[in-house]
Design an enzyme around this catalytic site. Sequence first.
Site, PDB file in Angstrom:
ATOM      1  N   ASN A   2     -31.415 -31.405  72.440  1.00  0.00           N
ATOM      2  CA  ASN A   2     -31.985 -31.139  71.145  1.00  0.00           C
ATOM      3  C   ASN A   2     -32.400 -32.169  70.398  1.00  0.00           C
ATOM      4  O   ASN A   2     -32.212 -32.444  69.170  1.00  0.00           O
ATOM      5  CB  ASN A   2     -30.651 -30.576  70.485  1.00  0.00           C
ATOM      6  CG  ASN A   2     -30.781 -29.839  69.130  1.00  0.00           C
ATOM      7  OD1 ASN A   2     -32.005 -29.359  69.040  1.00  0.00           O
ATOM      8  ND2 ASN A   2     -29.995 -29.914  68.027  1.00  0.00           N
ATOM      9  N   ASP A  45     -39.150 -30.346  99.727  1.00  0.00           N
ATOM     10  CA  ASP A  45     -38.488 -30.374  98.284  1.00  0.00           C
ATOM     11  C   ASP A  45     -37.841 -28.771  98.262  1.00  0.00           C
ATOM     12  O   ASP A  45     -37.862 -28.028  97.299  1.00  0.00           O
ATOM     13  CB  ASP A  45     -39.219 -30.466  97.035  1.00  0.00           C
ATOM     14  CG  ASP A  45     -38.584 -30.437  95.682  1.00  0.00           C
ATOM     15  OD1 ASP A  45     -39.148 -30.190  94.659  1.00  0.00           O
ATOM     16  OD2 ASP A  45     -37.376 -30.667  95.766  1.00  0.00           O
ATOM     17  N   HIS A  63     -38.614 -28.762  92.682  1.00  0.00           N
ATOM     18  CA  HIS A  63     -38.715 -29.465  91.503  1.00  0.00           C
ATOM     19  C   HIS A  63     -40.229 -29.321  91.049  1.00  0.00           C
ATOM     20  O   HIS A  63     -40.679 -30.301  90.085  1.00  0.00           O
ATOM     21  CB  HIS A  63     -38.374 -30.864  91.803  1.00  0.00           C
ATOM     22  CG  HIS A  63     -36.769 -31.175  91.912  1.00  0.00           C
ATOM     23  ND1 HIS A  63     -36.248 -31.165  93.232  1.00  0.00           N
ATOM     24  CD2 HIS A  63     -35.959 -31.525  91.070  1.00  0.00           C
ATOM     25  CE1 HIS A  63     -34.858 -31.413  92.917  1.00  0.00           C
ATOM     26  NE2 HIS A  63     -34.764 -31.535  91.576  1.00  0.00           N
ATOM     27  N   ASP A 109     -42.885 -42.257  79.101  1.00  0.00           N
ATOM     28  CA  ASP A 109     -43.039 -41.528  80.111  1.00  0.00           C
ATOM     29  C   ASP A 109     -41.893 -40.558  80.251  1.00  0.00           C
ATOM     30  O   ASP A 109     -40.908 -40.864  79.599  1.00  0.00           O
ATOM     31  CB  ASP A 109     -43.679 -42.131  81.481  1.00  0.00           C
ATOM     32  CG  ASP A 109     -42.603 -43.030  81.950  1.00  0.00           C
ATOM     33  OD1 ASP A 109     -42.662 -43.467  83.083  1.00  0.00           O
ATOM     34  OD2 ASP A 109     -41.653 -43.521  81.435  1.00  0.00           O
ATOM     35  N   ASP A 131     -30.058 -34.912  78.735  1.00  0.00           N
ATOM     36  CA  ASP A 131     -30.707 -33.890  79.277  1.00  0.00           C
ATOM     37  C   ASP A 131     -30.438 -34.020  81.145  1.00  0.00           C
ATOM     38  O   ASP A 131     -30.215 -32.960  81.616  1.00  0.00           O
ATOM     39  CB  ASP A 131     -32.158 -33.742  79.219  1.00  0.00           C
ATOM     40  CG  ASP A 131     -33.030 -34.899  79.534  1.00  0.00           C
ATOM     41  OD1 ASP A 131     -34.281 -35.049  79.292  1.00  0.00           O
ATOM     42  OD2 ASP A 131     -32.380 -35.968  80.232  1.00  0.00           O
ATOM     43  N   HIS A 147     -26.319 -26.346  86.682  1.00  0.00           N
ATOM     44  CA  HIS A 147     -26.183 -26.052  88.217  1.00  0.00           C
ATOM     45  C   HIS A 147     -24.780 -25.539  88.412  1.00  0.00           C
ATOM     46  O   HIS A 147     -24.874 -24.475  88.990  1.00  0.00           O
ATOM     47  CB  HIS A 147     -26.458 -27.331  89.129  1.00  0.00           C
ATOM     48  CG  HIS A 147     -27.903 -27.525  89.260  1.00  0.00           C
ATOM     49  ND1 HIS A 147     -28.967 -26.669  89.583  1.00  0.00           N
ATOM     50  CD2 HIS A 147     -28.548 -29.019  89.154  1.00  0.00           C
ATOM     51  CE1 HIS A 147     -29.954 -27.261  89.562  1.00  0.00           C
ATOM     52  NE2 HIS A 147     -29.933 -28.591  89.272  1.00  0.00           N
ATOM     53  N   TYR A 198     -30.999 -22.604  96.331  1.00  0.00           N
ATOM     54  CA  TYR A 198     -31.827 -23.626  96.148  1.00  0.00           C
ATOM     55  C   TYR A 198     -32.765 -23.751  96.985  1.00  0.00           C
ATOM     56  O   TYR A 198     -33.118 -24.790  97.791  1.00  0.00           O
ATOM     57  CB  TYR A 198     -30.733 -25.170  96.379  1.00  0.00           C
ATOM     58  CG  TYR A 198     -31.025 -25.986  95.126  1.00  0.00           C
ATOM     59  CD1 TYR A 198     -31.678 -27.219  96.055  1.00  0.00           C
ATOM     60  CD2 TYR A 198     -31.145 -26.172  94.042  1.00  0.00           C
ATOM     61  CE1 TYR A 198     -31.982 -28.504  95.205  1.00  0.00           C
ATOM     62  CE2 TYR A 198     -31.563 -27.259  93.410  1.00  0.00           C
ATOM     63  CZ  TYR A 198     -32.040 -28.368  93.871  1.00  0.00           C
ATOM     64  OH  TYR A 198     -32.370 -29.273  93.045  1.00  0.00           O
ATOM     65  N   HIS A 202     -28.414 -31.058  82.578  1.00  0.00           N
ATOM     66  CA  HIS A 202     -29.083 -30.387  83.851  1.00  0.00           C
ATOM     67  C   HIS A 202     -28.039 -29.956  84.971  1.00  0.00           C
ATOM     68  O   HIS A 202     -27.865 -29.154  85.391  1.00  0.00           O
ATOM     69  CB  HIS A 202     -30.027 -31.420  84.284  1.00  0.00           C
ATOM     70  CG  HIS A 202     -30.669 -31.068  85.528  1.00  0.00           C
ATOM     71  ND1 HIS A 202     -31.977 -30.615  85.512  1.00  0.00           N
ATOM     72  CD2 HIS A 202     -30.770 -30.868  86.774  1.00  0.00           C
ATOM     73  CE1 HIS A 202     -32.597 -30.342  86.795  1.00  0.00           C
ATOM     74  NE2 HIS A 202     -31.432 -30.750  87.556  1.00  0.00           N
ATOM     75  N   GLU A 203     -27.115 -31.091  85.346  1.00  0.00           N
ATOM     76  CA  GLU A 203     -26.199 -31.102  86.195  1.00  0.00           C
ATOM     77  C   GLU A 203     -25.285 -30.246  86.240  1.00  0.00           C
ATOM     78  O   GLU A 203     -24.845 -29.522  87.012  1.00  0.00           O
ATOM     79  CB  GLU A 203     -25.755 -32.528  86.552  1.00  0.00           C
ATOM     80  CG  GLU A 203     -26.641 -33.462  87.090  1.00  0.00           C
ATOM     81  CD  GLU A 203     -27.940 -33.108  88.211  1.00  0.00           C
ATOM     82  OE1 GLU A 203     -28.927 -33.882  87.911  1.00  0.00           O
ATOM     83  OE2 GLU A 203     -27.528 -32.397  88.912  1.00  0.00           O
ATOM     84  N   ASP A 247      -8.716 -48.642  81.389  1.00  0.00           N
ATOM     85  CA  ASP A 247      -9.234 -50.024  80.504  1.00  0.00           C
ATOM     86  C   ASP A 247      -7.945 -50.178  79.834  1.00  0.00           C
ATOM     87  O   ASP A 247      -7.051 -49.347  79.271  1.00  0.00           O
ATOM     88  CB  ASP A 247     -10.247 -49.520  79.380  1.00  0.00           C
ATOM     89  CG  ASP A 247     -10.811 -50.973  78.610  1.00  0.00           C
ATOM     90  OD1 ASP A 247     -11.830 -51.515  79.164  1.00  0.00           O
ATOM     91  OD2 ASP A 247     -10.356 -50.895  77.684  1.00  0.00           O
ATOM     92  N   GLU A 305     -33.502 -24.757  89.252  1.00  0.00           N
ATOM     93  CA  GLU A 305     -34.013 -26.077  88.663  1.00  0.00           C
ATOM     94  C   GLU A 305     -34.538 -25.764  87.157  1.00  0.00           C
ATOM     95  O   GLU A 305     -34.317 -26.764  86.240  1.00  0.00           O
ATOM     96  CB  GLU A 305     -34.986 -26.742  89.397  1.00  0.00           C
ATOM     97  CG  GLU A 305     -34.555 -27.656  90.409  1.00  0.00           C
ATOM     98  CD  GLU A 305     -33.737 -28.611  89.909  1.00  0.00           C
ATOM     99  OE1 GLU A 305     -34.179 -29.277  89.114  1.00  0.00           O
ATOM    100  OE2 GLU A 305     -32.607 -28.980  90.451  1.00  0.00           O
TER     101      GLU A 305
END
Length: 313
Positions: free
Chosen positions: A181, A231, A236, A201, A141, A149, A160, A145-146, A63, A169
Amino acid sequence: VNHAAATGTGTGVLGDTKTLNTDSYSGGYYLRDITKPMYSTGGKIETYTANYGTALPGTLLTDADNVWTDRAAVDAHYYAGKTYDFYYNKLGRNSFDNRGATLKSTVHYSRNYNNAFWNGTQMVYGDGDGSQFTSLSGALDVVAHEITHAVTERTAGLVYENQPGALNESFSDVLGNLVENKNDPKWLLGEDVTTPGIAGDALRSMSNPNEYGQPGHMNEYQNLPNTREGDWGGVHINSGIPNKAFYNFVTTPGITKDNAGKIWYRALTQYLTSYSQFIDARNATIQAATDLFGANSLEATAVANAWASVGVG
Ligand SMILES: CCCCC[C@H](S)C(=O)N[C@@H](Cc1ccccc1)C(=O)N[C@@H](C)C(=O)O
Ligand SMILES: [Zn+2]
């Protein structure tokens, strides 16, 4: 020519303003954070764009004036920094390899891509289709999460598929929420980026897995085929069971989020292995609680009770 740490500002996926650690270099600014302890051994946090293609890592974002408008990139960068800080300050881990490895993220992966993943080398975030998801890096989150892993891959190595995959997972969901948090009594996952058109949701709930189609007890375990369509044995889906066990534990009176996180992290990094099953996670978390707080501690007792309440052990 040397690099210099700079502070920029950016707009996140949800329209919020954030300050960003950037790198000023020959007049331009790079979306590169060189302020973390990892930098002492060359580690950085770098954010790239795939420009709606699938070639990785794509192009490092630059940038001219250090005011960043790529919302998905702003959040991927900022939340990777937050996740690094959590692991370093709370758990004493220096990046996912514990040796200060660079955290590389790519946003705008493909088109209408309703997912995010760790590909063994870096984090990758889709923008969603605007209905199922908005840009997935817009949720802390998800980012944590990633990155978790990557930690799992370098430690327990939980494969997995089937129960080890559901544990894989679940540890990502547990750390995802601990890093985020929020004061969220429902311990939801993905609430900030799921169905932008619907308020309130989420993608998953740790307090009530059934709310989003997950089992919350062993007697609801779903035996699915170890295929993409299945899956991978429902990684999951069946993660709802260890997620509920953690929720039962962390909400036990006298248990703190910090201590719960230390116990789950110690189980993941010291005791679990590639093919660990739910019962092994139960035993590992009891052992970790015993190591840290003693055999008859509130923590050790509460861990055993939490797993028993979901039908494990
Ligand atoms: C590409 C192959 C599949 C990788 C799945 C990744 S690890 C994953 O589990 N992604 C999370 C993203 C997430 C995390 C927290 C909160 C919301 C969404 C995930 O749960 N993906 C769902 C959509 C899935 O893959 O079924
Ligand atoms: Zn995952």
